[in-house]
Design an enzyme around this catalytic site. Structure first.
Site, PDB file in Angstrom:
ATOM      1  N   CYS A  18      -8.380  22.071  -9.108  1.00 47.91           N
ATOM      2  CA  CYS A  18      -7.559  21.167  -9.921  1.00 47.91           C
ATOM      3  C   CYS A  18      -8.429  20.660 -11.081  1.00 47.91           C
ATOM      4  O   CYS A  18      -9.636  20.897 -11.128  1.00 47.91           O
ATOM      5  CB  CYS A  18      -7.075  19.992  -9.080  1.00 47.91           C
ATOM      6  SG  CYS A  18      -8.441  19.000  -8.436  1.00 47.91           S
ATOM      7  N   CYS A 103     -12.796  11.578 -10.179  1.00 50.38           N
ATOM      8  CA  CYS A 103     -11.542  12.121 -10.734  1.00 50.38           C
ATOM      9  C   CYS A 103     -10.741  10.990 -11.372  1.00 50.38           C
ATOM     10  O   CYS A 103     -10.576   9.925 -10.758  1.00 50.38           O
ATOM     11  CB  CYS A 103     -10.723  12.766  -9.620  1.00 50.38           C
ATOM     12  SG  CYS A 103      -9.084  13.255 -10.175  1.00 50.38           S
ATOM     13  N   GLU A 133     -13.295   9.152  -0.482  1.00 50.40           N
ATOM     14  CA  GLU A 133     -12.376   8.524  -1.441  1.00 50.40           C
ATOM     15  C   GLU A 133     -11.905   7.162  -0.937  1.00 50.40           C
ATOM     16  O   GLU A 133     -11.814   6.197  -1.704  1.00 50.40           O
ATOM     17  CB  GLU A 133     -11.155   9.436  -1.689  1.00 50.40           C
ATOM     18  CG  GLU A 133     -10.243   8.869  -2.766  1.00 50.40           C
ATOM     19  CD  GLU A 133      -8.933   9.633  -2.914  1.00 50.40           C
ATOM     20  OE1 GLU A 133      -7.905   8.980  -3.164  1.00 50.40           O
ATOM     21  OE2 GLU A 133      -8.940  10.877  -2.782  1.00 50.40           O
ATOM     22  N   CYS A 202      -2.016  13.022  -5.918  1.00 47.58           N
ATOM     23  CA  CYS A 202      -2.224  13.695  -7.194  1.00 47.58           C
ATOM     24  C   CYS A 202      -1.318  14.916  -7.335  1.00 47.58           C
ATOM     25  O   CYS A 202      -0.862  15.492  -6.348  1.00 47.58           O
ATOM     26  CB  CYS A 202      -3.699  14.044  -7.373  1.00 47.58           C
ATOM     27  SG  CYS A 202      -4.191  15.593  -6.636  1.00 47.58           S
ATOM     28  N   SER A 230     -12.607  19.219   3.629  1.00 45.61           N
ATOM     29  CA  SER A 230     -11.745  18.964   2.471  1.00 45.61           C
ATOM     30  C   SER A 230     -10.398  18.446   2.948  1.00 45.61           C
ATOM     31  O   SER A 230      -9.656  19.157   3.625  1.00 45.61           O
ATOM     32  CB  SER A 230     -11.559  20.263   1.673  1.00 45.61           C
ATOM     33  OG  SER A 230     -10.411  20.192   0.853  1.00 45.61           O
TER      34      SER A 230
END
Length: 318
Positions: A18, A103, A133, A202, A230
């Site tokens: 991405c 990001c 995150e 996202c 991930s």
């Protein structure tokens, strides 16, 4: 010589990198070009072992904490997942050249949380405990200002000081369906809760899950190319299972494919998490091509043209 069995591959599009991942990897590579090795990176820049090993070979040194970084005038880069506010503060105290590769869509969540806090709202974060995150988002506000909710049960038992003064944000890489369920539960329990103007999950997470939902009901198996740590790759595997695919596997490299599972299939879906490079998709398809005669069909659910510029410190001087 025996003819190879036929295998129809449905290749999901979009898949793989991405815009936020491209920006983060480019940031490390650009810093190496400008400053030379070593460049220090706090936490894996993106959750993909192949990418991380490639950057190590070019001179990036990955650390979990800034205490592992010696006094240096080399750049110290923060990963795409974002960091608690204490990390840039520590980097400032040590006079590091800090470069934030968070990001921009994660930064958006941080700003939302800060805005709600400014308006004296208790913030609820929908996410997975321990994910970098989530750690970064929790660390944007003073302790206790954000409460993490992981399951519908957490919401049922949650005690808050003022039900009329609540807001929520979410991790960007969650399952779209799970998050919708959590958000519905939040609105049911706390009718006055304030949410983001645009959802926090996202675009890349949403698009990749949508493509998997389209093919999962009619393929014999699904391979998600990505690392086990991930989040968005794990969610793709789960979406495949939930959407009716009998065999759904998360695989990093061709050597990790459990070939016995795929011996009798005639249709296969392939996608890749947002931090998995296309070279790994090609490697796995080549391995299938050695064993099967492939017919490939691309299944596209969205066009992605999102681009994020490099962090300011790494942009060419006009």
């Amino acid at each position: 010589m025996t003819a190879k069995p036929k295998l129809r591959i449905y290749l999901c599009a979009p898949r793989g990198f991405c815009a936020g991942v491209v920006r983060a990897i480019d940031a490390v590579e650009r810093a190496l070009q400008i400053y030379g090795a070593p460049v220090y990176v706090r936490h894996e820049i993106v959750h993909n072992k192949y990418v991380v090993e490639g950057l190590k070979a070019k001179g990036a040194i990955f650390v979990e904490e800034l205490s592992e970084v010696p006094d240096t005038d080399k750049p110290v880069i923060f990963s795409a997942h974002g960091v608690p506010k204490s990390i840039p503060a520590e980097a400032g105290r040590r006079n590091f050249l800090a470069i934030d590769a968070t990001c921009p869509l994660v930064t958006k969540v941080h700003r939302e949380a800060q805005s709600h806090h400014k308006h004296n709202r208790q913030v609820l974060l929908v996410g997975h405990a321990g994910h970098p995150e989530v750690v970064g988002t929790l660390g944007q506000l003073p302790p206790g200002s954000i409460l993490l909710v992981q399951t519908p049960e957490d919401i049922e038992t949650l005690q808050v000081a003022d039900e009329a003064n609540l807001a929520y944000v979410t991790q960007t890489t969650l399952s779209v369906d799970d998050t919708r369920q959590m958000v519905d539960k939040l609105h049911e329990r706390f009718p006055l809760i304030v949410g983001p103007q645009r959802e926090d999950i996202c675009y890349a997470t949403t698009n990749r899950q949508e493509a998997v939902k389209r093919i999962a009901p009619f393929v014999d198996a699904l391979i998600v190319v990505g690392s086990s740590n991930s989040s968005n790759s794990q969610r793709l595997k789960e979406v495949g299972e939930r959407s009716g695919c009998p065999i759904s596997r998360l695989v990093l490299r061709a050597e990790d494919v459990e070939w016995d599972l795929f011996r009798d299939i005639t249709t296969l879906g392939i996608t890749a998490g947002a931090s998995a490079p296309e070279v790994l998709v090609e490697e796995i398809m080549d391995a299938f091509a050695e064993r099967f005669e492939l017919e490939i069909e691309i299944v596209s659910t969205a066009d992605e043209s999102v681009f994020f510029p490099l962090p300011r410190e790494l942009r060419p001087v006009a």
